[in-house]
Motif scaffolding. Structure first.
Motif, short mmCIF file in Angstrom:
data_model
loop_
_atom_site.label_atom_id
_atom_site.label_comp_id
_atom_site.label_asym_id
_atom_site.label_seq_id
_atom_site.Cartn_x
_atom_site.Cartn_y
_atom_site.Cartn_z
N GLN A 186 0.74 39.76 86.79
CA GLN A 186 0.35 40.53 85.61
C GLN A 186 1.37 40.34 84.48
O GLN A 186 1.01 40.23 83.31
CB GLN A 186 0.23 42.01 85.96
CG GLN A 186 -0.18 42.87 84.77
CD GLN A 186 -0.26 44.34 85.13
OE1 GLN A 186 0.06 44.75 86.24
NE2 GLN A 186 -0.66 45.16 84.17
N THR A 187 2.66 40.29 84.87
CA THR A 187 3.71 40.10 83.88
C THR A 187 3.55 38.76 83.17
O THR A 187 3.66 38.66 81.94
CB THR A 187 5.10 40.15 84.56
OG1 THR A 187 5.24 41.39 85.25
CG2 THR A 187 6.21 40.01 83.54
N LEU A 188 3.30 37.71 83.95
CA LEU A 188 3.13 36.38 83.38
C LEU A 188 1.93 36.33 82.43
O LEU A 188 2.01 35.75 81.34
CB LEU A 188 2.94 35.35 84.51
CG LEU A 188 4.18 35.04 85.35
CD1 LEU A 188 3.78 34.16 86.54
CD2 LEU A 188 5.22 34.33 84.50
N VAL A 189 0.83 36.95 82.84
CA VAL A 189 -0.39 36.92 82.02
C VAL A 189 -0.17 37.66 80.71
O VAL A 189 -0.49 37.14 79.63
CB VAL A 189 -1.57 37.54 82.80
CG1 VAL A 189 -2.79 37.69 81.87
CG2 VAL A 189 -1.93 36.67 83.99
N MET A 190 0.36 38.88 80.78
CA MET A 190 0.54 39.68 79.57
C MET A 190 1.59 39.07 78.64
O MET A 190 1.41 39.03 77.42
CB MET A 190 0.94 41.11 79.95
CG MET A 190 -0.16 41.89 80.67
SD MET A 190 -1.72 41.93 79.76
CE MET A 190 -1.24 42.76 78.25
N ALA A 191 2.69 38.60 79.22
CA ALA A 191 3.74 37.99 78.40
C ALA A 191 3.22 36.75 77.69
O ALA A 191 3.50 36.52 76.51
CB ALA A 191 4.95 37.66 79.27
N THR A 192 2.46 35.94 78.42
CA THR A 192 1.90 34.72 77.83
C THR A 192 0.87 35.06 76.75
O THR A 192 0.81 34.40 75.71
CB THR A 192 1.24 33.85 78.92
OG1 THR A 192 2.20 33.55 79.94
CG2 THR A 192 0.71 32.55 78.33
N LEU A 193 0.08 36.10 76.98
CA LEU A 193 -0.91 36.52 75.99
C LEU A 193 -0.23 36.94 74.69
O LEU A 193 -0.63 36.51 73.60
CB LEU A 193 -1.74 37.68 76.54
CG LEU A 193 -2.76 38.29 75.58
CD1 LEU A 193 -3.78 37.25 75.15
CD2 LEU A 193 -3.45 39.49 76.23
N PHE A 194 0.81 37.77 74.80
CA PHE A 194 1.54 38.19 73.60
C PHE A 194 2.17 36.98 72.90
O PHE A 194 2.18 36.89 71.68
CB PHE A 194 2.64 39.19 73.95
CG PHE A 194 2.12 40.54 74.37
CD1 PHE A 194 1.05 41.12 73.71
CD2 PHE A 194 2.69 41.22 75.43
CE1 PHE A 194 0.57 42.36 74.10
CE2 PHE A 194 2.22 42.46 75.82
CZ PHE A 194 1.14 43.04 75.16
N THR A 254 7.05 46.26 73.53
CA THR A 254 7.68 47.49 74.00
C THR A 254 6.68 48.37 74.73
O THR A 254 7.00 48.94 75.79
CB THR A 254 8.27 48.27 72.80
OG1 THR A 254 9.21 47.46 72.11
CG2 THR A 254 8.96 49.54 73.28
N ILE A 255 5.48 48.48 74.19
CA ILE A 255 4.43 49.28 74.85
C ILE A 255 4.10 48.70 76.22
O ILE A 255 3.92 49.44 77.19
CB ILE A 255 3.17 49.33 73.96
CG1 ILE A 255 3.44 50.19 72.72
CG2 ILE A 255 1.98 49.88 74.74
CD1 ILE A 255 2.30 50.19 71.73
N ASN A 256 4.02 47.38 76.30
CA ASN A 256 3.73 46.75 77.59
C ASN A 256 4.81 47.04 78.62
O ASN A 256 4.52 47.35 79.78
CB ASN A 256 3.58 45.24 77.40
CG ASN A 256 3.21 44.53 78.69
OD1 ASN A 256 2.12 44.70 79.23
ND2 ASN A 256 4.13 43.72 79.20
N ALA A 257 6.08 46.93 78.19
CA ALA A 257 7.19 47.21 79.10
C ALA A 257 7.15 48.66 79.57
O ALA A 257 7.51 48.98 80.71
CB ALA A 257 8.52 46.91 78.42
N THR A 258 6.71 49.55 78.69
CA THR A 258 6.66 50.98 79.02
C THR A 258 5.54 51.29 80.00
O THR A 258 5.77 51.86 81.07
CB THR A 258 6.47 51.81 77.73
OG1 THR A 258 7.60 51.62 76.87
CG2 THR A 258 6.34 53.29 78.07
#
Length: 217
Positions: free
Chosen positions: A2-10, A38-42
């Motif tokens: 999930q981290t890889l997907v969201m980080a890549t999307l941003f 920041t919102i994603n990390a939270t």
């Protein structure tokens, strides 16, 4: 994953934001990028806490009744034990988003960016502990409480409403919003002392124009 997907999307959405022109577009784009990261990390660290802890309350009550340990030790140990995992997750998120988005290229700025996101994640975990304690052993209630608590705090991040325009009766929400302080720290880390590549382009510009990062701040 999930981290890889969201980080890549941003990273793809804000891919290599240009550091040129009058600076207005850069300021707007980076304001959105820093807030979203920041919102994603939270939220990605908040939700797992409120989902898991209610199931462990029964164990906590049993052990507390048997005088095995104090309540604060349970929460402190849970918090400390997962610091390495959270740190690794945030580092991966920082590594991907920082270089894909195109923040300023110096080591100090990168590690400050990482530190801000790490603190954001830790604050989110603490908030998750609070919500779980209020919801007690009801995981569904804990999940339902996340949005009514976190979203108002997010609205006072400074992106959607200027702090100077906050109604008097809501100043307390502005003061306790972690998103506000995290986003401001992100913007300072990126723009403080930054000289934009388009310096000199403001002479004949009819738009609001910035030549330095300090003007943006």
């Amino acid at each position: 994953m999930q981290t890889l997907v969201m980080a890549t999307l941003f990273g793809l959405v804000y891919l290599q934001i240009d550091n040129d022109g009058n600076g207005q577009d850069r300021a707007q784009n980076f304001a959105g990028a820093t807030l979203m990261v920041t919102i994603n990390a939270t939220f990605s660290t908040l939700y797992p806490v409120v989902q898991v802890l209610p199931a462990e309350i029964v164990v906590l009550i049993r052990d507390h009744d048997n005088h095995m340990y104090k309540t604060w030790i349970f929460y402190a140990s849970k918090f400390v034990a997962e610091i390495p995992i959270v740190s690794a997750y945030v580092f991966l998120l920082s590594l991907i988003t920082y270089f894909m988005i195109g923040f300023r290229t110096d080591a100090d700025a990168f590690f400050t960016y990482y530190a801000i996101l790490l603190v954001s994640a830790m604050i989110a975990r603490a908030l998750g502990f609070f919500i779980s304690a209020v919801a007690f052993d009801n995981a569904q209630l804990a999940l339902a409480m996340v949005t009514p608590i976190a979203v108002p705090l997010m609205l006072f991040s400074g992106v959607f409403l200027n702090s100077e325009n906050v109604p008097v009766y809501l100043i307390w929400l502005d003061a306790i919003s972690m998103f506000k302080y995290e986003w401001e720290a992100m913007m300072i880390n990126e723009f403080d002392g930054l000289v934009l590549a388009g310096v000199g382009g403001c002479v004949n510009s009819s738009r609001l124009c910035y030549e330095t990062g300090n003007q943006i701040l």
